[in-house]
Design a protein around this motif. Sequence first.
Motif, short mmCIF file in Angstrom:
data_model
loop_
_atom_site.label_atom_id
_atom_site.label_comp_id
_atom_site.label_asym_id
_atom_site.label_seq_id
_atom_site.Cartn_x
_atom_site.Cartn_y
_atom_site.Cartn_z
N HIS A 21 -1.88 -3.29 9.94
CA HIS A 21 -2.01 -2.26 8.89
C HIS A 21 -3.45 -2.19 8.40
O HIS A 21 -4.13 -3.21 8.27
CB HIS A 21 -1.07 -2.60 7.72
N PHE A 36 10.26 -2.71 -1.41
CA PHE A 36 10.58 -1.29 -1.20
C PHE A 36 9.91 -0.92 0.10
O PHE A 36 8.77 -0.44 0.11
CB PHE A 36 10.05 -0.42 -2.35
N GLU A 86 1.80 -6.18 3.91
CA GLU A 86 1.90 -5.01 4.80
C GLU A 86 2.05 -5.58 6.21
O GLU A 86 1.75 -6.75 6.44
CB GLU A 86 0.65 -4.12 4.69
N PRO A 87 2.55 -4.80 7.16
CA PRO A 87 2.77 -5.37 8.50
C PRO A 87 1.46 -5.61 9.26
O PRO A 87 0.43 -5.03 8.90
CB PRO A 87 3.60 -4.29 9.21
N ALA A 101 0.82 -1.21 0.00
CA ALA A 101 0.00 0.00 0.00
C ALA A 101 0.86 1.27 0.00
O ALA A 101 0.33 2.38 0.04
CB ALA A 101 -0.93 0.01 1.23
N1 LIG Z 1 15.89 1.77 -5.24
C1 LIG Z 1 15.02 2.55 -5.89
O1 LIG Z 1 15.02 2.65 -7.13
C2 LIG Z 1 13.98 3.26 -5.08
C3 LIG Z 1 13.97 3.13 -3.73
N2 LIG Z 1 12.98 3.67 -2.97
C4 LIG Z 1 13.03 3.34 -1.55
O2 LIG Z 1 11.94 2.47 -1.26
C5 LIG Z 1 11.54 2.63 0.09
C6 LIG Z 1 10.04 2.84 0.16
O3 LIG Z 1 9.69 4.07 -0.45
P1 LIG Z 1 8.15 4.54 -0.56
O4 LIG Z 1 7.37 3.53 -1.32
O5 LIG Z 1 8.18 5.95 -1.02
O6 LIG Z 1 7.73 4.50 1.00
P2 LIG Z 1 6.29 4.27 1.64
O7 LIG Z 1 6.42 4.65 3.08
O8 LIG Z 1 5.25 4.92 0.81
O9 LIG Z 1 6.09 2.67 1.53
C7 LIG Z 1 6.71 1.73 2.35
C8 LIG Z 1 5.69 0.68 2.68
O10 LIG Z 1 6.29 -0.42 3.37
C9 LIG Z 1 5.40 -0.82 4.38
N3 LIG Z 1 5.98 -1.67 5.39
C10 LIG Z 1 6.58 -1.32 6.57
N4 LIG Z 1 6.89 -2.43 7.28
C11 LIG Z 1 6.47 -3.48 6.56
C12 LIG Z 1 6.46 -4.91 6.80
N5 LIG Z 1 6.95 -5.45 7.93
N6 LIG Z 1 5.92 -5.71 5.86
C13 LIG Z 1 5.41 -5.19 4.73
N7 LIG Z 1 5.37 -3.87 4.46
C14 LIG Z 1 5.90 -3.02 5.35
C15 LIG Z 1 4.88 0.52 4.91
O11 LIG Z 1 3.76 0.37 5.76
P3 LIG Z 1 3.28 1.60 6.71
O12 LIG Z 1 2.17 2.24 5.97
O13 LIG Z 1 2.82 0.93 7.97
O14 LIG Z 1 4.45 2.50 6.94
C16 LIG Z 1 4.57 1.23 3.60
O15 LIG Z 1 3.32 0.87 3.08
C17 LIG Z 1 12.40 3.78 0.64
O16 LIG Z 1 13.52 3.24 1.32
C18 LIG Z 1 12.86 4.51 -0.61
O17 LIG Z 1 14.05 5.21 -0.44
C19 LIG Z 1 11.98 4.41 -3.52
C20 LIG Z 1 11.95 4.60 -4.87
C21 LIG Z 1 12.94 4.06 -5.77
#
Ligand SMILES: NC(=O)C1=CN([C@@H]2O[C@H](COP(=O)(O)OP(=O)(O)OC[C@H]3O[C@@H](n4cnc5c(N)ncnc54)[C@H](OP(=O)(O)O)[C@@H]3O)[C@@H](O)[C@H]2O)C=CC1
Length: 271
Positions: A40, A77, A36-37, A12
């Motif tokens: 959530h 991610f 998702e955790p 999400a």
């Molecule tokens: N390498 C690349 O090309 C790129 C890397 N990134 C990186 O990707 C990461 C995510 O970015 P972004 O999508 O903007 O961040 P977001 O915060 O929008 O998304 C991260 C998601 O991960 C979820 N999450 C947290 N813990 C868990 C778990 N235990 N199990 C499953 N899901 C979990 C979060 O849930 P919750 O809603 O509870 O927080 C959230 O929905 C960052 O580190 C960013 O820097 C981003 C773009 C490109």
Amino acid sequence: MSEMRLVVAGAAGHMGRVLIRLVQEMPGLKLTGALEPSGHVALGEDAGLIAGAGRALVQITSDAEAALAAADGLVDFTIPGVSVHFAGLAAKHRKVHIVGTTGFSPAEDDAIASSGGTATIVKSGNFSLGVNLLAALVKKAAQALDEDFDIEVVEMHHNRKIDAPSGTALLLGGAAAQGRKIALADHSERGRDGQTGARRRGAIGFAALRGGTVIGEHTVTFAGPTERISLTHIAEDRALFARGALKAALWARNRPAGLYSMADVLGLSDV
Ligand SMILES: NC(=O)C1=CN([C@@H]2O[C@H](COP(=O)(O)OP(=O)(O)OC[C@H]3O[C@@H](n4cnc5c(N)ncnc54)[C@H](OP(=O)(O)O)[C@@H]3O)[C@@H](O)[C@H]2O)C=CC1
Ligand SMILES: O=C(O)C1=N[C@H](C(=O)O)C[C@H](O)C1
């Protein structure tokens, strides 16, 4: 060959939603899990609908191990501690793990590398073609220009970003260090503030700007006596990263276990 069954973690989240849409669109891929955790708000929802795409008939779950056991790979991610845990699961089940998360500590980097003993991991601070090509150009420029040229990496991202410097900035700084044949850890200058003293000769500097909805902009500047060279990449759509990550997943399928980079996927590692 049968379709590659993929689980998307952080389903999400900003990247997760784009990934889910593209997994459904790209030939050769099938969405079989979405994570998702626990606790959530999106748990139990249809992953496709949360992504704003068509119904995927895949419910978002927190049971990562069951989802991964029934798939070929995981695209992740999320956040560093979670990615380290997922790398352990991918190692246990000998699966593909695509790691897009950034902001790892050196110990977390090491933990993921050791999971590459039995998992096939592709990890990159940036999955776009443009940034990986830029890294190759930065390496070449750093090889050609001596320490009379100060290297500075400047990045800007949206106001939600929780890590700095960005993974991409570190990737580009690493490429510059490689070109100079030095260790980035011994030469980086980060977080300048107050009476910093003059710039160290040979340092690689980092500056991070945060604001608005900027998807990702990076410039590496070589500042020499009376001239400057700047190399810039601007990401205009998150789908760029998601497409790269899914390309990496298909590339990693049937490869031996190991830790790979996006430069390996793109054939740019020897440039
Ligand atoms: N390498 C690349 O090309 C790129 C890397 N990134 C990186 O990707 C990461 C995510 O970015 P972004 O999508 O903007 O961040 P977001 O915060 O929008 O998304 C991260 C998601 O991960 C979820 N999450 C947290 N813990 C868990 C778990 N235990 N199990 C499953 N899901 C979990 C979060 O849930 P919750 O809603 O509870 O927080 C959230 O929905 C960052 O580190 C960013 O820097 C981003 C773009 C490109
Ligand atoms: O958090 C982001 O959004 C991004 N993170 C990656 C990074 O840290 O470099 C890649 C991209 O710039 C977007």
